[in-house]
Structures are given as C-alpha cells and as structure tokens.
Design an enzyme around this catalytic site. Structure first.
Site, PDB file in Angstrom:
ATOM      1  N   CYS A  61       1.172  -1.385   0.093  1.00  0.00           N
ATOM      2  CA  CYS A  61      -0.109   0.222  -0.248  1.00  0.00           C
ATOM      3  C   CYS A  61       0.881   1.440   0.369  1.00  0.00           C
ATOM      4  CB  CYS A  61      -0.899  -0.207   1.083  1.00  0.00           C
ATOM      5  SG  CYS A  61      -2.211  -1.295   1.383  1.00  0.00           S
ATOM      6  N   ASP A  93      -2.326  -3.991   7.548  1.00  0.00           N
ATOM      7  CA  ASP A  93      -3.266  -4.667   8.455  1.00  0.00           C
ATOM      8  C   ASP A  93      -3.732  -5.937   6.990  1.00  0.00           C
ATOM      9  OD1 ASP A  93      -3.855  -2.927   9.959  1.00  0.00           O
ATOM     10  OD2 ASP A  93      -5.307  -2.122   8.868  1.00  0.00           O
ATOM     11  N   CYS A 134      -2.063   3.242   3.552  1.00  0.00           N
ATOM     12  CA  CYS A 134      -2.974   1.958   3.914  1.00  0.00           C
ATOM     13  C   CYS A 134      -4.128   2.813   5.385  1.00  0.00           C
ATOM     14  CB  CYS A 134      -1.846   1.413   4.204  1.00  0.00           C
ATOM     15  SG  CYS A 134      -2.563   0.477   5.419  1.00  0.00           S
ATOM     16  N   ASP A 135      -5.025   1.878   5.237  1.00  0.00           N
ATOM     17  CA  ASP A 135      -6.485   2.142   5.949  1.00  0.00           C
ATOM     18  C   ASP A 135      -5.853   2.885   7.566  1.00  0.00           C
ATOM     19  OD1 ASP A 135      -7.127   0.335   5.218  1.00  0.00           O
ATOM     20  OD2 ASP A 135      -7.477  -0.973   6.652  1.00  0.00           O
ATOM     21  N   LYS A 136      -4.397   3.351   8.595  1.00  0.00           N
ATOM     22  CA  LYS A 136      -4.395   4.041   9.013  1.00  0.00           C
ATOM     23  C   LYS A 136      -3.909   5.275   8.702  1.00  0.00           C
ATOM     24  CE  LYS A 136      -7.220   0.461  10.682  1.00  0.00           C
ATOM     25  NZ  LYS A 136      -7.258  -0.433   9.606  1.00  0.00           N
ATOM     26  N   CYS A 206      -5.406  -1.862  -1.265  1.00  0.00           N
ATOM     27  CA  CYS A 206      -6.162  -3.046  -1.576  1.00  0.00           C
ATOM     28  C   CYS A 206      -7.743  -2.840  -2.413  1.00  0.00           C
ATOM     29  CB  CYS A 206      -6.746  -3.554  -0.580  1.00  0.00           C
ATOM     30  SG  CYS A 206      -5.477  -4.335   0.999  1.00  0.00           S
ATOM     31  N   GLU A 457      -9.685  -5.767  13.832  1.00  0.00           N
ATOM     32  CA  GLU A 457     -10.599  -6.819  13.022  1.00  0.00           C
ATOM     33  C   GLU A 457     -10.684  -7.992  12.322  1.00  0.00           C
ATOM     34  OE1 GLU A 457      -9.011  -2.307   9.911  1.00  0.00           O
ATOM     35  OE2 GLU A 457      -8.679  -4.223   8.812  1.00  0.00           O
ATOM     36  N   SER A 483     -12.509  -5.248   8.837  1.00  0.00           N
ATOM     37  CA  SER A 483     -12.213  -4.491   7.750  1.00  0.00           C
ATOM     38  C   SER A 483     -12.857  -4.244   6.691  1.00  0.00           C
ATOM     39  CB  SER A 483     -11.066  -6.274   6.493  1.00  0.00           C
ATOM     40  OG  SER A 483     -10.604  -5.533   5.377  1.00  0.00           O
TER      41      SER A 483
END
Length: 573
Positions: A61, A93, A134-136, A206, A457, A483
C-alpha cells in the site's frame, strides 16, 4: 542596526510559522541547520511546506509513496515554496491480520497523528501535504492536519491494480476467503497457492471499496483532497499530476489563508458520510470520521450516520459486497460523476469549501456523467439499496451503539444461538474446524479498544465464514471492528465493550441473540433480572499488556462510539 540576518525583520503573511525560525539575528543557529539540509538564503523568504510521507516497505500500500512525496515536493518548489520531506510510520493490516500484531493497527493511527503533529509543530511549517496509502495512516494524517490547523492538502496514494486468477479479478480478500474455501475442501493446495501468488501484483492500496479506498473517497468528499485524488491508480500519470498539483495547491491555501477548520465543517462531514454510503464503504469510516471530527472540534455522533444514511442510497457495485474492483471505478471516471449526481439530487452540500479554494459545487461544475452502459455505479432510480448500509444498532447488548454493515444480500434480521469466544484466534479455529454451525451467532469479545487492546479487525473470521459457505447462515458480533473487506451478517464496535463491563461480557453459549437491521436493534434474549445477576458475578479480566505502547493506548483510549481517540478531553463545538 538590522534585526534580521536575512531581511527586514518583518514576518510575511505567507510565513506565519516559519518566520519563527528564519527571522532575527538570534535565529542564526536555526538557519545554519537549515543550510545543511539544502536551504539557500532565498529559501528563508519562502513558505515552508512539510511533506509527510508514509512510505515503508512493510506493505504494498505504501511502497511507492516516497516517489509520490518527491513529486509533491516538486510541486511546492515549482510554485515558489520550500518543501521539506519527512517520514512517519505505517503498518500492514493485511500481513498482521488475525495475529497478535494486529492489535497495533488502530494504535498506529494515533502514533501517526502524533508524529506528524510533532514534526510540523516543532519545525514551524507554514503548510502541509500528507500522503497516505493504507487504512490507518490516512485518518492519522487528517487528525494531525486538523490539530495543527495550518493550510493542508491530503494526497491518497492510490489503488492497486487487481490480480488475475482464472480470468477473474482477485485481491487480498480473495486470499482470505480462499483459506475458508480450502478448509471446506472446495479448492486444493495448488489453487490456494495460485491465488496467494497472483492477488497482489504491485504497489497500491487494497483493490475493493475497503477501508483505504473508502477513506480516500471520504477525505475527497470532505474537501481535503484535490478532485478525483481518491480514484486514481497508485502507479499512474494521473497520480503523479495529483501529487504535483497538491504541492501547488497548498501554496494557494497559504496565500488565501484557508485552513482545515474552514473546510472540515459539520456539513463537510455529512458530505463524507453520504459519499461513503453511496459507495457501500467500510464500517471503519464511522470510527475514523468520528475521530477526525473530534480533532477539528466538530460534534459528530453515531446519530449523524443514521440520519444521513436514511436519505442516501447505495449506488456503487463494488467489492466486497459487490462485483467490481476499484480499478473499474477508476476506468469509468472515478468519484466526481457520482458526486455530481448526488449534488444535483440534493444529497450533498455544494457550498462547502475545498482545498482548491473553491466550493464543492464549483469543483463539480464541468464534470461529465459516467459513460453509457457502465455497470459499476447504478442510477439513483435503480439503487443497490434504497438507504444506507451502515446501520447503527442499539439494545441491551449495545446501549451506546454498535455498527452493522447490511448490504441487504444477507437479509435484514437474524436470530441465533450464541457461540462465544474470548479472542479472534479461538473463533477462527472453530469456524475452520466445523465447530461453528448454521444458525450460530459468533460472539467475539474482549477485542475492543481497551480489551484487545487495539480493536482488531475480524477479517480472518468473516472471510473464513464466507469461504466455508456460511455467509447467509451465521452472524458475527464483536466489540472489535471489521476490515473494509469483511461482509456478511456482521456487527462490530459494540459499546460498552466487554472489558469495561458491557453486556457482551456476560453472554453464554446457547443464549439467543437477535439482530434486527429494520428496527436497528441488537439484543440478548435474556431477562433483565438474569443479565443483572450475571453482571454482579462478572469480574474484569486483568489487562493483557502492562507496559509499552499497547498498555499506554489501553489506558488513554476512549470508546469506539466516540472514535477510539486518545485525546478525548477536547471540548467540541
């Protein structure tokens, strides 16, 4: 006698912050240090812009973001500013999912926010460009920019291109679900290996409407990214232009005096919620938008998600619940045509200011509709779901709220017998070995912000459920989270969490539990007298960590229904 070592001593409006370290004779040591990292005398008269890169080789990512940061720096410098690149952390993740390491995931959001605030505050940058993939690290970037409240632009690192297996698009969730299919006996070792080897072909986040693409879209709708930053491939000319343009845009914001607090308003957050809903986005958006609003001082609550969700349909047929990957959404034009449609239907506030210096309505004025015949985004007249998929539930199991992701495909109600697990690992084992049966409500507790700690998650268990073919036959509830790749009849963010004495802590195997998305309730079908009796006998487990970052996090973090933030004493307006 001059008061400055490099000019007339007057602070430029374009250098409100950086002038603190570049003006006067007394700041000669500061200028000496800056000379060593490439500043010239002329640079001391320019606005300084921090470029916060989340580059790391720990995840695909973010593996390309160092190059994107350099492009953003080029944009700043070409527009007459002085860029200063610096780095912060990211975690993966996808790699840590289903392990003890995943407990650090949500914690990293706070570490990232703290680190960006620390560097920018210490170094007196006049503005910021932050780049997340990425997510966070995406909400982490926004939280830091909100706290600092200096002219800022966020750049999304971009989506990964899909892998291909047997003529089908695949991604990381395909791998998790393949594990469940392998346990069921539907695929063999060779096919699992092929899916593993081909699902992640290169850089980028993702590839479905999972948390990264959800948050990229939400941040753009919020007004903190340039138009269509959320819908570009990670490795593309469009993303390169986005980065350079972001560098120029932050100089324009400095010139105009536009700060995040001018952009991140209550109406802008409502726009973000509406766009997340139309896209069928991740439940993590609830957690992160609450935290971002908290950081800028806007009062956002779970009720706002319910209110906006009731009037907003789900339109995008994107993974995990839908058919298409993010790359297909990019191909048809990305987010802008969808936002134009929503604006014209009265689903967005068009007068919200954005990082272009213009309003959302002005940004969308020349946007053309999607090409005829595309199947990725439905028209308003034929939605996938007439109202929102992010359903906030209340009841004796969740008096402070819980968040369900209800696409409609899994039904709207579920009643089953509890099968209780005190950790994600125990639940996953029971799903894969056949212990979990049709009609079960899988209960995973002590996975909340304090209990985990870290609120992991549950992608491994939910993917195993889907892979085992139980998606319509079991439900899963947890005080952890999910997730963006999770789908099925799942409820997370249950508050109060088990660790602090929420009713989830006293559920027993065989108890009847009802989830009702129409009534928006989550209830343990046990008498109030029995619940009270069990609560009197319950004792809180000892903390799982007593030292280090997880212990600090568990001590400081607040409830998921308020964003799971670690600076909760801020007064909201």
């Amino acid at each position: 006698m001059k008061k400055s070592g490099n000019g007339n001593g007057r602070k430029s409006l374009h250098r409100v912050y950086s002038s603190q370290i570049t003006e006067t004779v007394e700041r000669a040591p500061s200028r000496a240090m800056l000379h060593a990292v490439g500043f010239s005398d002329k640079d001391f008269k320019k606005s300084q812009v921090g470029i916060a890169s989340t580059w790391s080789m720990v995840t695909p990512c973010n593996m390309h973001i160092n190059k994107l940061a350099s492009m953003a720096a080029e944009g700043v410098n070409a527009a007459g500013g002085k860029a200063v690149e610096f780095n912060t952390i990211t975690i993966s993740d996808g790699i840590s999912m289903g392990t003890e390491g995943m407990k650090y995931s949500l914690v990293s959001r706070e570490v990232i926010a703290d680190s960006i605030e620390t560097v920018a505050g210490c170094e007196w940058f006049d503005g910021l460009v932050t780049i997340g993939g990425c997510d966070k690290n995406m909400p982490g970037c926004l939280i830091a920019m909100a706290r600092l409240n200096r002219p800022s632009v966020f750049v999304y690192g971009g989506t990964i291109m899909p892998g291909r297996v047997q003529g089908k698009d695949v991604d990381i969730v395909s791998v998790f679900e393949a594990v469940g299919a392998h346990a069921r006996g539907d695929i063999g070792d060779k096919q699992l290996k092929e899916i593993e080897a081909k699902s992640i072909p290169g850089p980028g986040s993702c590839g479905g409407m999972y948390t990264a693409n959800t948050m990229g879209s939400a941040i753009e709708a919020l007004g903190m990214s340039l138009p269509n930053s959320s819908a570009q491939a990670a490795i593309s000319e469009e993303k390169a232009h986005d980065c350079r343009n972001a560098g120029a845009a932050v100089l324009n914001l400095i010139k105009l005096g536009i700060r995040p607090s001018d952009i991140m308003t209550k109406q802008a957050f409502e726009n973000a919620i509406a766009v997340v809903t139309a896209l069928g986005g991740s439940t993590n958006a609830v957690l992160h938008l609450l935290a971002m609003a908290h950081a800028i001082g806007v009062k956002l609550t779970l009720e706002d998600f319910t209110r906006v969700g009731k009037r907003t349909p789900v339109l995008a047929d994107l993974k995990p619940s839908g058919a298409f990957v993010m790359a297909k959404f990019v191909e048809i034009g990305g987010l802008l045509p969808l936002m134009k449609t929503m604006l014209e239907a009265g689903l967005l506030h068009g007068d919200c200011l954005t990082v272009t210096g213009k309003t959302l309505k002005q940004n969308l004025a020349g946007v053309k509709p999607y090409p005829k015949g595309q199947l990725v985004v439905r028209p308003l007249s034929d939605p996938i779901k007439k109202d929102g998929h992010l359903v906030v539930l209340y009841g004796n199991l969740a008096p402070k709220g819980a968040v369900a992701k209800i696409s409609g495909k899994e039904g709207l109600t579920f009643t089953g017998k509890a099968r209780v697990f005190n950790s994600e690992e125990l639940a996953l084992k029971a799903i894969l070995d056949g212990t979990v049966k049709k009609g079960d409500v899988i209960v995973i507790r002590y996975e909340g912000p304090k209990g985990g700690p870290g609120m992991r998650e549950m992608l491994a268990p939910t993917s195993a459920v889907m892979g085992k073919g139980l998606g319509k036959d079991v439900a899963l509830i947890t005080d952890g989270r999910f997730s963006g790749g999770s789908h099925g009849f799942v409820v997370g963010h249950i508050t109060p969490e088990a660790q602090v004495g929420g009713a989830l802590a006293i559920v027993k195997n065989g108890d009847s539990i009802t989830i009702d998305a129409e009534k928006r309730t989550l209830n343990l079908n046990v008498s109030a007298t029995e619940i009270e009796k069990r609560m009197r006998a319950w004792k809180a487990p000892k903390p799982r960590y007593t030292r280090g970052v997880l212990a600090k996090y568990a001590d400081q973090v607040n409830t998921a229904s308020e964003g799971a933030v670690t600076d909760s004493s801020l007064t909201l307006v």
